[in-house]
Design a protein around this motif. Structure first.
Motif, PDB file in Angstrom:
ATOM      1  N   MET A  75     -17.611 -16.744-107.582  1.00 34.25           N
ATOM      2  CA  MET A  75     -16.488 -16.393-107.954  1.00 34.25           C
ATOM      3  C   MET A  75     -15.834 -15.301-106.999  1.00 34.25           C
ATOM      4  O   MET A  75     -15.729 -14.574-105.929  1.00 34.25           O
ATOM      5  N   ASN A  76     -14.085 -15.992-107.540  1.00 31.62           N
ATOM      6  CA  ASN A  76     -13.272 -15.165-106.816  1.00 31.62           C
ATOM      7  C   ASN A  76     -13.042 -14.006-107.066  1.00 31.62           C
ATOM      8  O   ASN A  76     -12.247 -14.087-108.137  1.00 31.62           O
ATOM      9  N   ASN A  77     -13.116 -12.892-106.684  1.00 36.58           N
ATOM     10  CA  ASN A  77     -12.486 -11.556-106.997  1.00 36.58           C
ATOM     11  C   ASN A  77     -11.479 -10.583-106.463  1.00 36.58           C
ATOM     12  O   ASN A  77     -11.063 -10.196-106.568  1.00 36.58           O
ATOM     13  N   TYR A  78     -10.700 -11.824-105.225  1.00 34.36           N
ATOM     14  CA  TYR A  78      -9.606 -11.025-104.755  1.00 34.36           C
ATOM     15  C   TYR A  78      -8.520 -11.621-105.619  1.00 34.36           C
ATOM     16  O   TYR A  78      -7.968 -12.684-105.600  1.00 34.36           O
ATOM     17  N   LEU A  79      -7.392 -10.893-105.699  1.00 29.22           N
ATOM     18  CA  LEU A  79      -6.209 -10.554-106.196  1.00 29.22           C
ATOM     19  C   LEU A  79      -5.131 -10.786-105.036  1.00 29.22           C
ATOM     20  O   LEU A  79      -3.818 -11.667-105.621  1.00 29.22           O
TER      21      LEU A  79
END
Length: 122
Positions: A1-5
């Motif tokens: 899961m990519n949690n970076y904005l």
């Protein structure tokens, strides 16, 4: 899961007592907009700048300062030619780099010899 904005800010540094020189370069020459630092951090010195859509550059103070000669932030610009003319007018040297096929770019050192990259996508 990519949690970076995305990227919030980058920090460059310089020696103590050079806040005004940093403001003159980053705001006065490059046109970055100086923004207020939080009250809890003001005593540390330095300055913060807004450089785009919710992105910032922080200029911090290092007592044992050594310039970043290789590591660097890269800034996208709309007109690299306009920036090159401005730098030349203000007697700042820059190095042209043609190694990226998708971008024109230059490298500039700030007054503290930190390396900065400016690029215009093709």
């Amino acid at each position: 899961m990519n949690n970076y904005l995305g990227l919030d800010h980058v920090q460059v540094s310089g020696p103590r007592g050079n806040d005004e020189l940093a403001i003159e370069f980053y705001e006065g020459l490059l046109g970055f907009r100086q923004i207020e630092k939080p009250e809890s951090l003001k005593s540390r010195g330095g300055a913060w700048f807004e450089i785009g859509n919710n992105q910032q550059l922080h200029f911090g103070i290092e007592d044992d300062f050594h310039p970043a000669k290789k590591a660097h932030p890269a800034f996208r610009v709309q007109s690299l030619e306009r920036l090159k003319r401005l730098l030349k007018e203000k007697n700042y040297d820059y190095a042209v780099d043609n190694l990226l096929p998708h971008a024109n770019r230059i490298f500039v050192n700030d007054p503290f010899e930190n390396r900065l990259e400016f690029m215009e996508l093709k």
